[in-house]
Design an enzyme around this catalytic site. Structure first.
Site: not given
Ligand code: NAP
Length: 515
Positions: A286, A320
């Site tokens: 997601e 999001c």
């Molecule tokens: P993110 O930077 O993509 O991080 C999400 C998770 O992925 C974190 O736990 C992060 O760990 C981890 N991660 C980073 N690099 C990775 C890799 N190479 N392999 C596996 N995991 C990895 O996103 P965010 O900044 O936390 O959240 C914001 C984003 O989430 C926005 O784009 C928002 O729209 C989206 N979101 C979507 C929904 C939905 O339902 N569609 C809901 C909520 C949020 P680290 O923290 O250690 O980097």
């Protein structure tokens, strides 16, 4: 049979006893700041030299806690423990697994203000936003528990002469849950427990800026009877252990919520077979959004302005589902823009531990810088009509920013900013507005404000997003009321909090016996 599912009521902070309870919880959490949280693998606490520091984004010199940081060796250990636990956990009755979730829901309900207070400190949520996050976490626990029983039943098959046929679901195996920081309680808890209650075991890698709230939740699960090894707590940098977890041959599925970039990376890596891998990995991803609210000339303009402001600036635009594009039909464009600016100006910004502040800080320095850069881009792509000023105090505060007269090709119209920045675009008419709505690569949420029945019906079909709302804000999806998930680059449309969701963590088995 459990009682019918009901959404958890939100706390009314206009009531003095509720305000007092929250103030008390804030004091309690304040007294617990700075503690350390180890990893939990196979029920054992494991510490590491390397640690995360989680800080309060409203006051970055305030330490919320420190958390152990796993490396790839510990990641292997977590997967191995999860795999051992899968051997017996998959045989538990769904109702027995569900009971643990319901106990956790009851415990969280009793400690509701405390969990919300952690969200105020660690994520910078206002009281109301924190309460909504906690309520949603309770909803997920209640709902997925009920769903596990429904999915656990024999699914029935058409009778066929001379055969006894049964169709039922079995769990997949070891899953990796990778939640984002923006709903660090609800999404984290929902992703983890949906997988576990379906009979899988989980390695939970929380977001690195909000690991303490995840540690608190894992403690709560343990206290509620979750057996050791079923949910393994593995904070670690996504950059350092994420790929390893995804590519591990014993990983059966990855349940991810976060950015498009990371989601796509996981999708791609998981599709390649690692040596020794026996299955096709399932990926639930997601991802981001660039959500639009469209307003036509028949709309209630006050309601539209209110819906835009609430959706754009609630939790500092870091949902999001946040409205980051308002698309307004020419004949009412100026009027709507003026009303939106007027309302947004009045939003009190400041430390969220003060209930008078409905907008707190953005999550960290990196977000603060990135959003600031987008505001600069916005100045070149449109007319900055609100915001952009420097925040005087400490903390990562960014007051609402509104950029008017933006063109559909502009970066601030196409790219996810994930902060309190709203692009306002003028459409010639409804038709043109709908075209602009569907012109980005995302498709998560959206709203239409209109009184025209034919247009509402048209939007029902053609406004291309996973969660569409009419004449209300585009945020605030409720469990089993508005199952949540997006189209296109917003992800796999898993519909969290919906009745299909648990199926993503299960596989169907059909057994036929010749009579
Ligand atoms: P993110 O930077 O993509 O991080 C999400 C998770 O992925 C974190 O736990 C992060 O760990 C981890 N991660 C980073 N690099 C990775 C890799 N190479 N392999 C596996 N995991 C990895 O996103 P965010 O900044 O936390 O959240 C914001 C984003 O989430 C926005 O784009 C928002 O729209 C989206 N979101 C979507 C929904 C939905 O339902 N569609 C809901 C909520 C949020 P680290 O923290 O250690 O980097």
């Amino acid at each position: 049979m459990p009682t019918e599912f009901r959404n958890e009521a939100l706390v009314d902070f206009s009531q003095a006893p509720n305000r007092a309870a929250m103030a008390k919880a804030i004091e309690l959490v304040q007294s617990q700041l700075g503690r350390h949280y180890p990893l939990v693998i196979g029920g054992k606490r494991i510490d590491t030299k390397d640690r995360f520091k989680s800080v309060n984004p409203a006051q970055p010199d305030e330490l919320v806690g420190t958390v152990a940081k796993a490396d790839t060796t510990l990641a292997d250990q977590a997967i191995s423990e999860a795999e051992k636990a899968f051997g017996w956990w998959k045989k538990w009755e769904p109702a027995a697994r569900a009971r643990i979730l319901w106990r956790a829901a009851a415990a969280m309900r009793r400690r509701k203000f405390e969990f919300s207070a952690w969200l105020v400190f660690e994520a910078g949520k206002s009281w109301a936003e924190a309460d909504a996050d906690t309520a949603e976490a309770i909803d997920f626990l209640e709902f997925y528990g009920r769903e596990a029983i429904r999915w656990g039943a024999d699914q029935g098959a058409t009778r066929y002469p001379g055969e006894d046929n049964h169709v039922f679901y079995i769990p997949l195996g070891v899953g990796i849950a990778i939640p984002p920081w923006n709903f660090p309680l609800a999404i984290m808890a929902g992703m983890t427990t949906a997988a576990a209650v379906a009979g899988n075991t989980v390695v939970l890698k929380p977001a690195s800026v909000t690991p303490v709230i995840a540690a608190k939740f894992v403690e709560l699960l343990e206290e509620s009877g979750m057996p050791a090894g079923v949910v393994n707590f593995l904070p670690g940098s996504g950059g350092a252990i994420g790929d390893h977890l995804t590519q591990h041959p014993r990983t059966r599925f990855i349940s991810f919520t976060g950015s498009k970039e990371v989601g796509l990376r996981i999708w791609e890596l998981a599709s390649k077979r690692s040596p020794g891998q026996m299955w096709l990995k399932r990926v639930i991803a997601e991802m981001g959004g660039k959500d639009a609210i469209l307003v036509d000339e028949t709309a209630d303009l006050d309601a539209a302005a209110e819906g835009i402001v609430a959706s754009a600036f609630g939790f500092q635009g870091q949902k999001c589902s946040a409205c980051s594009r308002a698309i307004v039909v020419r004949s009412v464009y100026k009027e709507v823009l003026d009303r939106v600016v007027e309302r947004a100006k009045k939003i009190p910004v400041g430390p969220p531990r003060d209930p008078m502040n409905s907008m707190g800080p953005v999550i960290d320095e990196a977000a603060f810088r990135k959003i600031g850069e987008y505001i600069e881009v916005g100045k070149t792509e449109g007319r900055l009509v609100l915001g952009g000023e420097k925040w005087g105090g400490t903390g990562y505060f960014i007051p609402p920013a509104i950029v008017a007269d933006v063109k559909p090709s502009a970066r601030i119209h196409c790219e996810e900013i994930f902060g309190p920045v709203l692009a306002v675009l003028e459409a010639r008419d409804f038709e043109h507005g709908l075209e602009i709505v569907n012109s980005t690569e995302y498709g998560l949420t959206g709203a239409l404000f209109s009184r025209d029945r034919a247009r509402l019906e048209r939007a029902r079909q053609e406004f291309h997003c996973g969660n569409l709302y009419f004449n209300r804000k585009c945020t605030g999806a409720l469990v089993d009321v508005h199952p949540f998930g997006g189209f296109n680059m917003s992800g796999t449309d898993s519909k969290a909090g919906g009745r299909d969701y648990l199926g993503l963590f299960l596989q169907m088995k059909s057994v036929c016996e010749r009579l």
